[in-house]
Design a protein around this motif. Structure first.
Motif, PDB file in Angstrom:
ATOM      1  N   UNK A  83      34.301  37.965  40.606  1.00 53.74           N
ATOM      2  CA  UNK A  83      34.559  38.968  41.967  1.00 53.74           C
ATOM      3  C   UNK A  83      35.438  38.414  42.876  1.00 53.74           C
ATOM      4  N   UNK A  84      35.357  36.825  42.821  1.00 55.55           N
ATOM      5  CA  UNK A  84      35.979  35.908  43.730  1.00 55.55           C
ATOM      6  C   UNK A  84      37.330  35.858  43.368  1.00 55.55           C
ATOM      7  N   UNK A  85      37.618  35.885  42.016  1.00 55.07           N
ATOM      8  CA  UNK A  85      39.103  35.906  41.530  1.00 55.07           C
ATOM      9  C   UNK A  85      39.586  37.368  41.642  1.00 55.07           C
ATOM     10  N   UNK A  86      38.894  38.448  41.343  1.00 56.18           N
ATOM     11  CA  UNK A  86      39.539  39.657  41.517  1.00 56.18           C
ATOM     12  C   UNK A  86      39.754  40.118  42.692  1.00 56.18           C
ATOM     13  N   UNK A  87      38.592  40.117  43.822  1.00 55.66           N
ATOM     14  CA  UNK A  87      38.722  40.804  45.025  1.00 55.66           C
ATOM     15  C   UNK A  87      38.936  39.698  46.070  1.00 55.66           C
ATOM     16  N   UNK A  88      38.225  38.736  46.307  1.00 53.59           N
ATOM     17  CA  UNK A  88      38.080  38.173  47.488  1.00 53.59           C
ATOM     18  C   UNK A  88      39.790  37.244  47.545  1.00 53.59           C
ATOM     19  N   UNK A  89      40.307  36.736  46.488  1.00 60.92           N
ATOM     20  CA  UNK A  89      41.248  36.169  46.432  1.00 60.92           C
ATOM     21  C   UNK A  89      42.553  36.915  46.914  1.00 60.92           C
ATOM     22  N   UNK A 122      45.312  46.875  48.669  1.00 58.60           N
ATOM     23  CA  UNK A 122      43.942  47.288  48.009  1.00 58.60           C
ATOM     24  C   UNK A 122      43.525  46.160  47.122  1.00 58.60           C
ATOM     25  N   UNK A 123      42.380  45.942  46.949  1.00 61.43           N
ATOM     26  CA  UNK A 123      41.637  45.044  45.857  1.00 61.43           C
ATOM     27  C   UNK A 123      40.227  45.710  45.250  1.00 61.43           C
ATOM     28  N   UNK A 124      40.265  45.249  44.197  1.00 60.53           N
ATOM     29  CA  UNK A 124      39.026  45.969  43.320  1.00 60.53           C
ATOM     30  C   UNK A 124      38.230  44.988  42.673  1.00 60.53           C
ATOM     31  N   UNK A 125      36.923  45.189  42.875  1.00 67.29           N
ATOM     32  CA  UNK A 125      35.931  44.375  42.098  1.00 67.29           C
ATOM     33  C   UNK A 125      35.231  44.927  41.237  1.00 67.29           C
ATOM     34  N   UNK A 126      35.331  44.540  39.934  1.00 68.46           N
ATOM     35  CA  UNK A 126      34.501  44.934  38.740  1.00 68.46           C
ATOM     36  C   UNK A 126      34.198  44.059  37.750  1.00 68.46           C
ATOM     37  N   UNK A 127      33.100  43.569  38.058  1.00 70.60           N
ATOM     38  CA  UNK A 127      32.398  42.209  37.354  1.00 70.60           C
ATOM     39  C   UNK A 127      32.199  42.666  35.880  1.00 70.60           C
ATOM     40  N   UNK A 128      32.220  43.979  35.573  1.00 68.07           N
ATOM     41  CA  UNK A 128      31.942  44.069  34.373  1.00 68.07           C
ATOM     42  C   UNK A 128      33.365  44.482  33.418  1.00 68.07           C
TER      43      UNK A 128
END
Length: 653
Positions: free
Chosen positions: A509-515, A358-364
């Protein structure tokens, strides 16, 4: 906390759980629904699910407000209900009701457009080999995963993750290895022998087979997410558990159970259970609440397909303490609890990457909260004020255009006055005959105190632009006001600042989710790929791959070709042309005319970069194949004639 099942009589469970459906449970465990081990595991899963749900549900009220602000929602307040009833009675449905001014929606579209351009570049995931022997394998890995993203429509799921991260503060995705079975056609030949001789006939046959396998990406509704609340949204891999609630149907669950290597069991125990839903999935979002409707109808329709709610959860446990094995080392296990009552899956998580899939994108994100605030949530207060200014002005105008009259009912026929149709005839009562009509009805003076609301709303939208980072230039609009016209330098500077702010969001988002997704895609390909596949070699690796596969446009890839060490290249969040300056074209002209600079700089690569920044996506397709260029020798006199005819051009001319 105690595990409570609601909506079913206790006698039903006692009766159905006594049946034996001859299930073979994993690892030799006794996981019948009436066993002690099943009850203990069910309680442990439920405790973690409810603890997570209680924490996540604190954000639901705020999320529902965001849902309503991003839809064409009509607030049916008491006043609006009366207005609607009046419109129906007067057969005039065109009169305005309370609306949500869709400015937040416009800003969400602008933000999504930038993020989509940043991450939907081809290929979505780039890999490079660690050692020299891994170079070609990394190229093939990139091409294989590129094919998976196209076949399984991964960008659509990424788009949902991006939208959720902006609206709710978290966007969740699950990588999975998807296999598609079906029937495919194969060529066959039938040979028959007779007295007349041998005859061969070609024909097509259809055989059941694996049609396609590859990485896919699924989304989790933030309302249905069950994370460990003790960790932050960017550190979910450090949590003790991670889960979600998924709605499915009994038929689909039973079909999945019958597939080989599915890992499901106990599904038949759910057949006679009347309510197969989870109490954790009762409070849904307000995304379906539009035009004054409700989600009740949408939820009621699902009764016809016998929905089953599956609590799916990964938990890091010590198996010996859970009575699952004798191991005392922490391990990740996967569980499924269907209908809040029956465990239908229990197995070790065998992913080679050792992560929760699982991966999560949370820009804030703030580094501490599991559910940080979303970008649209920051703007909700201003959006609410904007709605008030707009709707109050509309209401005041509506009041003004509807005649507000002071009437002496003794002198005028009140029913004639109520008639809203044009060209009406108003009759005076007998006592007013012969006295004139100037003092019978008088218009009440109305002052428009909301005249400045529309002008004030422009200030609200300007502040929303500044706060969100999606200014008018990012939304496709130019500045209209100001003492002077909009200059090129002003536009480029303003747009550059806005792009830099959005690039920061994309980088996070790239470091949190896409990576994480790119890493898990590569590991899943190495671990689960079972058959060879063909990939297109046309693109940025065409020249390198042609040395291994010749001039073929497609290459065959075996699972053994991907047994490599690799590094994932994370994109920097920029978009093609986002930071491009026209000065590059001027520099290219200077370099192309200076021999000394041409010796120091690669003109071809510079031209390729400029073309890509201007929007060209397939520059590599136009390169010449040097291997196909043949050298020819001619006599000097023949060369002179060809030059004179214009067929040959001297080098440098």
């Amino acid at each position: 906390m105690p595990y409570i099942i609601t909506g079913e009589p206790s006698g039903w469970r006692d009766e159905i759980y006594k049946k034996d459906f001859n299930y073979k449970y994993p690892y030799g465990l006794d996981l019948r629904p009436d066993s002690d081990l099943h009850k203990k595991l069910r309680s442990k899963i439920w405790e973690r699910a409810t603890m997570s749900r209680n924490e996540i549900s604190k954000r639901f009220d705020s999320w529902r407000e965001i849902d309503r602000s991003l839809t064409t929602y009509v607030d049916l307040s008491n006043t609006t209900k009366e207005t609607k009833e009046e419109n129906i009675r007067l057969k005039d449905p065109t009169k305005p009701l309370t609306i949500v001014f869709p400015y937040s929606y416009s800003m969400l579209e602008a933000l999504l457009t930038y993020l989509s351009m940043a991450f939907f570049q081809d290929p979505m995931f780039q890999y490079e080999g660690v050692e020299d022997d891994d170079t070609v394998g990394a190229m093939l890995m990139e091409l294989v995963i590129r094919l998976h993203c196209i076949k399984n429509k991964v960008p659509l799921a990424v788009h949902t993750v991006l939208r959720d991260s902006l609206a709710y503060g978290v966007g969740i995705g699950i990588p999975e290895w998807k296999r598609q079975y079906g029937r495919k056609v194969i060529k066959a030949s039938v040979t028959t022998e007779s007295e007349l001789g041998t005859e061969t006939q070609n024909m097509n046959q259809f055989v059941s087979s694996l049609l396609f396998e590859g990485n896919a990406l699924s989304n989790i509704d933030p309302y249905m997410w069950l994370p460990d609340p003790s960790v932050s949204s960017d550190n979910i891999q450090k949590g003790e558990f991670l889960g979600w609630v998924e709605r499915d149907s009994y038929v689909n669950l039973l079909s999945e159970e019958n597939q080989p290597d599915s890992g499901l069991f106990n599904v038949k125990y759910l057949k006679n259970k009347k309510n197969k839903r989870s109490t954790l999935a009762l409070d849904q979002s307000d995304r379906q609440t539009k035009h004054g409707g409700s989600t009740d109808m949408h939820r009621a329709i699902s009764d016809t397909i016998s929905p089953v709610d599956r609590i799916r959860m990964y938990i890091t446990i010590i198996p010996r303490e859970w009575k699952l094995s004798k191991s005392e080392a922490p391990e990740k296990w996967y569980f499924e609890l269907a209908g809040d009552d029956v465990i239908v899956a229990c197995e070790r998580a065998d992913h080679n990457h050792g992560m929760y899939p699982m991966a999560v994108a949370s820009p804030e994100y703030d580094g501490y909260s599991i559910t940080p605030i979303g970008r649209m949530e920051v703007l909700y207060g201003l959006q609410h004020t904007l709605d008030f200014l707009f709707n109050s002005h509309v209401a005041n105008v509506r009041k003004a255009i509807n005649d507000m009259l002071v009437v002496d009912p003794y002198l005028v026929n009140i029913e004639d006055l109520k008639d809203p149709q044009p060209g009406k005839l108003i009759r005076l009562r007998r006592p007013a005959w012969g006295r004139g009509v100037d003092k019978v009805v008088q218009q009440l003076q109305v002052t428009d105190i909301t005249r400045g609301n529309i002008a004030d709303s422009s200030y609200i939208t300007q502040w929303m632009d500044r706060i969100s980072g999606a200014d008018q230039s990012m939304q496709g609009a130019l500045r209209q006001g100001g003492p002077e016209r909009l200059t090129s330098a002003e536009f480029q500077g303003t747009r550059g600042s806005a792009v830099s702010r959005l690039q920061r969001i994309a980088m996070i988002i790239g470091m949190q989710f896409m990576q994480d997704i790119g890493t898990q895609f590569a590991v899943h390909t190495q671990q689960y790929m079972s058959q060879e596949t063909y990939v297109s070699t046309v693109g940025r690796y065409a020249e390198q791959l042609s040395k291994n596969f010749g001039d073929k446009r497609r290459a065959r890839v075996n699972p053994s070709d991907l047994a490599i060490n690799y590094d994932l290249i994370v994109r920097d969040g920029s978009i093609p042309g986002g930071n491009f300056s026209g000065s590059w074209i001027e520099l290219f002209k200077i370099i192309g005319t200076q021999p000394e600079l041409m010796q120091q700089f690669d003109v071809t690569r510079i031209f390729t970069y400029i073309a890509q920044q201007l929007g060209a996506k397939n520059v590599e397709d136009f390169k010449r194949n040097v291997n196909q260029i043949q050298m020819q020798s001619m006599p000097d006199d023949q060369v002179a004639r060809q030059v004179q005819a214009g067929n040959l051009v001297p080098t440098g001319a």
